[in-house]
Every structure is written in structure tokens, then in C-alpha cells.
Scaffold this active site. Sequence first.
Site, PDB file in Angstrom:
ATOM      1  N   CYS A 146       0.758  -1.174  -0.062  1.00 17.55           N
ATOM      2  CA  CYS A 146      -0.021  -0.084   0.022  1.00 17.55           C
ATOM      3  C   CYS A 146       1.009   1.259   0.012  1.00 17.55           C
ATOM      4  O   CYS A 146       1.766   1.550   0.883  1.00 17.55           O
ATOM      5  CB  CYS A 146      -0.802   0.116   1.292  1.00 17.55           C
ATOM      6  SG  CYS A 146      -1.680   1.556   1.504  1.00 17.55           S
ATOM      7  N   GLU A 157      -4.824   7.742   9.325  1.00 15.32           N
ATOM      8  CA  GLU A 157      -4.617   8.616   8.137  1.00 15.32           C
ATOM      9  C   GLU A 157      -3.018   8.856   7.938  1.00 15.32           C
ATOM     10  O   GLU A 157      -2.527   9.541   8.807  1.00 15.32           O
ATOM     11  CB  GLU A 157      -5.299   9.963   8.402  1.00 15.32           C
ATOM     12  CG  GLU A 157      -5.085  11.057   7.298  1.00 15.32           C
ATOM     13  CD  GLU A 157      -5.508  10.583   5.805  1.00 15.32           C
ATOM     14  OE1 GLU A 157      -6.489  10.016   5.703  1.00 15.32           O
ATOM     15  OE2 GLU A 157      -4.487  10.535   5.068  1.00 15.32           O
ATOM     16  N   SER A 158      -2.594   8.362   6.829  1.00 12.76           N
ATOM     17  CA  SER A 158      -1.070   7.954   6.552  1.00 12.76           C
ATOM     18  C   SER A 158      -0.377   9.488   6.795  1.00 12.76           C
ATOM     19  O   SER A 158       0.375  10.102   7.058  1.00 12.76           O
ATOM     20  CB  SER A 158      -0.979   7.616   5.257  1.00 12.76           C
ATOM     21  OG  SER A 158      -1.618   8.083   4.398  1.00 12.76           O
ATOM     22  N   TYR A 212      -5.614   5.718  -8.495  1.00  6.23           N
ATOM     23  CA  TYR A 212      -6.857   4.857  -8.062  1.00  6.23           C
ATOM     24  C   TYR A 212      -7.933   5.564  -8.994  1.00  6.23           C
ATOM     25  O   TYR A 212      -8.768   4.663  -9.174  1.00  6.23           O
ATOM     26  CB  TYR A 212      -6.803   5.110  -6.594  1.00  6.23           C
ATOM     27  CG  TYR A 212      -5.938   4.332  -5.717  1.00  6.23           C
ATOM     28  CD1 TYR A 212      -6.301   2.734  -5.692  1.00  6.23           C
ATOM     29  CD2 TYR A 212      -4.908   4.654  -5.394  1.00  6.23           C
ATOM     30  CE1 TYR A 212      -5.446   2.139  -4.657  1.00  6.23           C
ATOM     31  CE2 TYR A 212      -3.841   3.881  -4.825  1.00  6.23           C
ATOM     32  CZ  TYR A 212      -4.065   2.542  -4.447  1.00  6.23           C
ATOM     33  OH  TYR A 212      -3.323   1.691  -3.763  1.00  6.23           O
ATOM     34  N   TRP A 246      -8.076  -7.239   4.745  1.00  5.79           N
ATOM     35  CA  TRP A 246      -6.723  -7.282   5.060  1.00  5.79           C
ATOM     36  C   TRP A 246      -6.458  -8.488   6.236  1.00  5.79           C
ATOM     37  O   TRP A 246      -7.389  -8.538   7.131  1.00  5.79           O
ATOM     38  CB  TRP A 246      -5.981  -6.099   5.472  1.00  5.79           C
ATOM     39  CG  TRP A 246      -5.861  -5.060   4.525  1.00  5.79           C
ATOM     40  CD1 TRP A 246      -6.433  -3.905   4.694  1.00  5.79           C
ATOM     41  CD2 TRP A 246      -5.009  -4.984   3.391  1.00  5.79           C
ATOM     42  NE1 TRP A 246      -5.909  -2.927   3.528  1.00  5.79           N
ATOM     43  CE2 TRP A 246      -4.912  -3.886   2.962  1.00  5.79           C
ATOM     44  CE3 TRP A 246      -4.118  -5.929   2.798  1.00  5.79           C
ATOM     45  CZ2 TRP A 246      -4.473  -3.463   1.657  1.00  5.79           C
ATOM     46  CZ3 TRP A 246      -3.382  -5.749   1.701  1.00  5.79           C
ATOM     47  CH2 TRP A 246      -3.391  -4.509   1.096  1.00  5.79           C
ATOM     48  N   VAL A 275      -5.196   0.179   5.885  1.00  2.87           N
ATOM     49  CA  VAL A 275      -3.767   0.553   6.374  1.00  2.87           C
ATOM     50  C   VAL A 275      -3.227   1.827   5.820  1.00  2.87           C
ATOM     51  O   VAL A 275      -3.780   2.131   4.730  1.00  2.87           O
ATOM     52  CB  VAL A 275      -3.001  -0.578   5.994  1.00  2.87           C
ATOM     53  CG1 VAL A 275      -3.081  -1.944   6.747  1.00  2.87           C
ATOM     54  CG2 VAL A 275      -2.907  -0.958   4.597  1.00  2.87           C
ATOM     55  N   ARG A 293     -14.581   1.779   6.113  1.00  2.00           N
ATOM     56  CA  ARG A 293     -13.549   1.038   5.439  1.00  2.00           C
ATOM     57  C   ARG A 293     -12.573   0.553   6.358  1.00  2.00           C
ATOM     58  O   ARG A 293     -12.165   1.201   7.523  1.00  2.00           O
ATOM     59  CB  ARG A 293     -12.830   1.744   4.312  1.00  2.00           C
ATOM     60  CG  ARG A 293     -13.590   2.337   3.157  1.00  2.00           C
ATOM     61  CD  ARG A 293     -14.424   1.288   2.333  1.00  2.00           C
ATOM     62  NE  ARG A 293     -13.632   0.140   1.819  1.00  2.00           N
ATOM     63  CZ  ARG A 293     -14.522  -0.660   1.057  1.00  2.00           C
ATOM     64  NH1 ARG A 293     -15.612  -0.591   0.898  1.00  2.00           N
ATOM     65  NH2 ARG A 293     -13.761  -1.740   0.650  1.00  2.00           N
ATOM     66  N   VAL A 294     -11.833  -0.636   6.436  1.00  2.00           N
ATOM     67  CA  VAL A 294     -10.668  -1.126   7.235  1.00  2.00           C
ATOM     68  C   VAL A 294      -9.528  -0.904   6.282  1.00  2.00           C
ATOM     69  O   VAL A 294      -9.194  -1.743   5.662  1.00  2.00           O
ATOM     70  CB  VAL A 294     -11.111  -2.535   7.466  1.00  2.00           C
ATOM     71  CG1 VAL A 294      -9.998  -3.175   8.196  1.00  2.00           C
ATOM     72  CG2 VAL A 294     -12.380  -2.682   8.405  1.00  2.00           C
TER      73      VAL A 294
END
Length: 315
Positions: free
Chosen positions: A57, A136-137, A183, A90, A121, A118-119
Site C-alpha cells: 500500500c 490517516e497516513s 486509483y 486485510w 492500512v 472501510r478497514v
Amino acid sequence: MGLLIEGRWQDQWYDTKSTGGAFVRPETQFRQWVKADGSTPYRPEAGRYHLFVSLACPWAHRTLIMRALKRLEGVIGVSVVDPLMGKEGWTFAEPDPVTGSTRLYEVYAKAKPDYTGRVTVPVLWDKKTGTIVNNESAEIIRILNSEFDEFGDASLDFYPADLAEEIDRVNAFVYDRINNGVYKAGFATSQEKYEQAFDALFDALDGLDTRLATQRYLVGNRLTEADWRLFTTLVRFDAVYVGHFKCNLRRIADYPNLSGYLRDLYQVPGVAGTVNFEHIKRHYYASHTMINPTGIVPKGPALDLESPHDRARLG
Ligand SMILES: N[C@@H](CCC(=O)N[C@@H](CS)C(=O)NCC(=O)O)C(=O)O
């Protein structure tokens, strides 16, 4: 692939009907911060926090890069999910030692038993309170950049105050056109939405290639967060987005400046170790069966990320 609805797992993919074939990414919901100044319940401590990531990801990849560069490997642990995202979302090959979960949705349900969403990473988990601090990245990398300096490398700052405004501006553009742009192209279910995303993406890449002809990095002639956020998409581009997401006007290898820029970033000590092409290719090609029903994973392409980049001349 699915989501949690009031804490119960439902196997369903994104609904693009309601948006005319466009892929729309929902907002992430866990948005607490670890703060060194004590202003939140989450104080930085060695061994207290844990990251759940996928090596495939691009969003999770940002957090792994920040953890490596800030020398936080011994401070924040990591659990890696299986590259395949199937009916259960995942999952872990072995029960995760931190939470005992075999599926990532269990981690979310532990944090919030009635969670709907949503689940995804990456996840920053707090072992002390048994909850998700942040998923949140964009925020997790800022937490890692500035809040763990008593344990990590305090000399590195990828979001310096004097460049913050410009970094935010570049991030917004790169996110919409490139990070999320691939995406939007790949998950579009209408020709028109795909073409819109495709055109916006390559227009942006062409512009960045020109920008990077005269400067080594995106902002302020030093490595910043903006570069790492672009990097995780660029490094996947030729291997998966060109084919799987149909982003095939040009490869990164065809761009005179972006190609060297990608190699420059890849060769920063600590970074190559965070890149796993097996997970990357397997995840996309074998999980997204609505795009690639056979699940066949391509053997190529040959990539040349170790060769000289000649970018140091740009200062
Ligand atoms: N805005 C989130 C996006 C994270 C995200 O979408 N991750 C993907 C993997 S690349 C995921 O876990 N997707 C599962 C899903 O959407 O159900 C972030 O940047 O952290």
C-alpha cells in the site's frame, strides 16, 4: 474486500454507481495525535505504539519510510498484513502478536465495537489504551516526523515550518492528480471518469518532470515530506499502475527527470528496505479481481532503481 457496518464485516467493494463511475475515497475516521507536549492522552513512549501496514500500500508505505528515516524501528513496532486482500479484507498470516487478531477488521472492532467504515492500512495503534490513535497516513507521518524526537533522529525534519505552506500546496496537487489519481483511473467504472483521471494524472506528471529538470527535490531544495508522498506512487508506477490501472501514456522510466528523481529517492539509505515488489505486484494484480479476474501476476517489468541518477548536480 469489504467494510465494517456497525462493527460487523460485510463483503462489498466500493459503490461507484452513485458517483457515475467515479472512485471516491472516503475520509478516514481515527484522527487523534500523539503529542510530545502532553496536550493529548497519547504521549510518545518507546514500545507503546504499533503500526499495522501493508507493504503493497502506497499510503502505508509513507509511514514505513518515515519510521526508517527517523530511526524509530526500535521504538514503534510493525505488523504486516498478507499481500492478498480477499473476502475478509486485510488478514494476517499468523495471529497478530499485539492484538491477537487474524483479520485487520478485528483491530478496528477492538478500537470501536460499532465502527462503520472501510478497514484500511496504515493504522497507528496504542497498546496502552488498546485503541487506534490514527488511521490517516498523512497525519501519521507528521506524528512520526515531530513527536518522537526524544527517541529518534531529531536532526531530520521533513516538514520544516518555513516550507510548510509550499509543502501543503504541492501535497494537495500530488494527492489529487497522482497519489489518488492512479486509483481514480484504475477503479473508475466509466470510460469518461477513467479518461478524466488519466488526463489529469499525465498532465501533472509532465509538469513535475519539467519542475524537476532544474531542482533536485519538489520543495526548497531539500528532502521533504512532499517527496516521500510522491515517491510511494512513483515507485509502484511502472510495476503496477501502467498495466493494472491502465495509466499507460508513459512510464516513469520514460521521463527524463522523474526517472532519475525516483532513483535518487530510492537510493536514500534505509528506503530500499521498505520497498517490496513481491507484495506490491501480488496485492494489486491478485486482489483486484474486478479488474484482473484471472489474478495472474505479471513477471515483469525489469526495473533499474539502483543505477546512477546524477541528480546531485542540481544541488
Ligand atoms: N486516506 C487513507 C487511505 C488508506 C487506504 O485506502 N489504504 C488501502 C490500501 S492501499 C486500504 O487499506 N484499502 C482497503 C479498503 O479500502 O477497503 C490514508 O492515506 O491512510
